[in-house]
Scaffold this active site. Structure first.
Site, PDB file in Angstrom:
ATOM      1  N   PRO A  10      19.925  23.659  67.735  1.00 20.56           N
ATOM      2  CA  PRO A  10      21.199  24.373  67.721  1.00 20.56           C
ATOM      3  C   PRO A  10      21.362  25.367  66.583  1.00 20.56           C
ATOM      4  O   PRO A  10      20.934  25.113  65.450  1.00 20.56           O
ATOM      5  CB  PRO A  10      22.240  23.251  67.602  1.00 20.56           C
ATOM      6  CG  PRO A  10      21.485  22.039  67.216  1.00 20.56           C
ATOM      7  CD  PRO A  10      20.086  22.204  67.696  1.00 20.56           C
ATOM      8  N   ARG A  37      23.349  34.217  60.637  1.00 19.65           N
ATOM      9  CA  ARG A  37      23.821  32.902  60.199  1.00 19.65           C
ATOM     10  C   ARG A  37      23.402  32.633  58.755  1.00 19.65           C
ATOM     11  O   ARG A  37      22.211  32.511  58.462  1.00 19.65           O
ATOM     12  CB  ARG A  37      23.182  31.843  61.095  1.00 19.65           C
ATOM     13  CG  ARG A  37      23.507  30.431  60.700  1.00 19.65           C
ATOM     14  CD  ARG A  37      22.606  29.455  61.422  1.00 19.65           C
ATOM     15  NE  ARG A  37      22.964  28.099  61.094  1.00 19.65           N
ATOM     16  CZ  ARG A  37      22.160  27.049  61.262  1.00 19.65           C
ATOM     17  NH1 ARG A  37      20.937  27.217  61.754  1.00 19.65           N
ATOM     18  NH2 ARG A  37      22.564  25.859  60.930  1.00 19.65           N
ATOM     19  N   TYR A  53      19.136  30.966  55.366  1.00 23.04           N
ATOM     20  CA  TYR A  53      18.130  31.000  56.436  1.00 23.04           C
ATOM     21  C   TYR A  53      17.349  32.305  56.518  1.00 23.04           C
ATOM     22  O   TYR A  53      16.426  32.416  57.332  1.00 23.04           O
ATOM     23  CB  TYR A  53      18.809  30.709  57.778  1.00 23.04           C
ATOM     24  CG  TYR A  53      19.400  29.313  57.824  1.00 23.04           C
ATOM     25  CD1 TYR A  53      18.578  28.197  57.755  1.00 23.04           C
ATOM     26  CD2 TYR A  53      20.773  29.111  57.882  1.00 23.04           C
ATOM     27  CE1 TYR A  53      19.106  26.913  57.761  1.00 23.04           C
ATOM     28  CE2 TYR A  53      21.313  27.833  57.902  1.00 23.04           C
ATOM     29  CZ  TYR A  53      20.476  26.739  57.835  1.00 23.04           C
ATOM     30  OH  TYR A  53      20.989  25.464  57.842  1.00 23.04           O
ATOM     31  N   GLU A  56       6.729  19.683  62.371  1.00 25.68           N
ATOM     32  CA  GLU A  56       8.165  19.922  62.155  1.00 25.68           C
ATOM     33  C   GLU A  56       8.320  21.091  61.180  1.00 25.68           C
ATOM     34  O   GLU A  56       7.608  21.159  60.175  1.00 25.68           O
ATOM     35  CB  GLU A  56       8.771  18.646  61.562  1.00 25.68           C
ATOM     36  CG  GLU A  56      10.249  18.728  61.247  1.00 25.68           C
ATOM     37  CD  GLU A  56      10.764  17.412  60.628  1.00 25.68           C
ATOM     38  OE1 GLU A  56      10.038  16.382  60.671  1.00 25.68           O
ATOM     39  OE2 GLU A  56      11.879  17.436  60.076  1.00 25.68           O
ATOM     40  N   HIS A  78      11.229  23.639  59.079  1.00 24.10           N
ATOM     41  CA  HIS A  78      12.587  24.026  58.673  1.00 24.10           C
ATOM     42  C   HIS A  78      12.497  25.324  57.896  1.00 24.10           C
ATOM     43  O   HIS A  78      11.633  25.459  57.013  1.00 24.10           O
ATOM     44  CB  HIS A  78      13.241  22.940  57.813  1.00 24.10           C
ATOM     45  CG  HIS A  78      13.374  21.658  58.556  1.00 24.10           C
ATOM     46  ND1 HIS A  78      14.328  21.479  59.529  1.00 24.10           N
ATOM     47  CD2 HIS A  78      12.636  20.522  58.521  1.00 24.10           C
ATOM     48  CE1 HIS A  78      14.175  20.272  60.053  1.00 24.10           C
ATOM     49  NE2 HIS A  78      13.149  19.675  59.462  1.00 24.10           N
TER      50      HIS A  78
HETATM   51  C1  DQA Z   1      17.280  23.713  59.501  1.00 21.61           C
HETATM   52  C2  DQA Z   1      17.895  22.763  58.465  1.00 21.61           C
HETATM   53  C3  DQA Z   1      18.944  21.861  59.095  1.00 21.61           C
HETATM   54  O1  DQA Z   1      19.493  20.992  58.123  1.00 21.61           O
HETATM   55  C4  DQA Z   1      20.068  22.689  59.676  1.00 21.61           C
HETATM   56  O2  DQA Z   1      21.012  21.860  60.318  1.00 21.61           O
HETATM   57  C5  DQA Z   1      19.589  23.780  60.568  1.00 21.61           C
HETATM   58  C6  DQA Z   1      18.355  24.506  60.241  1.00 21.61           C
HETATM   59  C7  DQA Z   1      16.330  24.735  58.866  1.00 21.61           C
HETATM   60  O3  DQA Z   1      15.592  25.362  59.614  1.00 21.61           O
HETATM   61  O4  DQA Z   1      16.333  24.930  57.639  1.00 21.61           O
HETATM   62  O5  DQA Z   1      20.269  24.149  61.527  1.00 21.61           O
HETATM   63  O6  DQA Z   1      16.537  22.947  60.425  1.00 21.61           O
END
Ligand code: DQA
Length: 150
Positions: free
Chosen positions: A14, A22, A27, A102, A104
């Site tokens: 999401p 955003r 980010y 994974e 982020h």
């Molecule tokens: C995220 C980190 C998560 O905590 C957050 O809810 C996101 C993006 C990241 O890519 O840094 O929506 O996954």
């Protein structure tokens, strides 16, 4: 005999469709389209087919992960907020049993305490956090090396 082309599914959770606008301080300025283009380029560099999807809905993510059992050899996933909440996403990853990386964009470990726990990490072969969209490239590099060595 030539090896069948390897396929990697990239799953995004999401709000990642809002990348670029955003919280750019957290980010980055890259957009979701930039992310998709980077994933495709990274796959092409290895001769790996990459499919990228995004959904704001937990069940849609679970369906995509389940479908990957028949259509992909590995999964890159940024579950976004579901990282920290979703037993269903983690169970789906465990059920399909494909190698998972994974990703982020932000360094979740340097942020609020609720972002430090991931239901997905125990099922991942690696986790990249804090490298922005480059994390997806690192993930695809790693999986391509691994798949092509099989
Ligand atoms: C995220 C980190 C998560 O905590 C957050 O809810 C996101 C993006 C990241 O890519 O840094 O929506 O996954």
């Amino acid at each position: 005999m030539a090896q069948a082309q390897r396929r990697v599914l990239v799953v995004n959770g999401p709000n990642l469709n809002l990348l670029g606008s955003r919280e750019p301080g957290v980010y980055g300025a890259d957009t979701y389209d930039d992310l998709v283009a980077l994933c495709r380029r990274s796959g092409a560099a290895h001769g790996v087919e990459v499919e990228v999807m995004q959904s704001n809905h937990e069940g849609v993510l679970v369906d995509a992960i389940q479908a990957a059992a028949d259509t992909a050899d590995a999964i890159v996933i940024n579950p976004a907020a579901y990282t920290h909440t979703s037993v269903a996403v983690a169970d789906a990853l465990r059920a399909v049993g494909l190698p998972v990386v994974e990703v982020h964009l932000s360094n979740v470990h340097a942020r609020e305490a609720f972002r430090h726990h991931s239901y997905v990490s125990p099922h991942a072969v690696a986790v990249f956090a804090g490298a922005g969209i480059s994390g997806y490239r690192y993930a695809i590099d790693l999986l391509a090396d691994r798949l092509c060595a099989d």
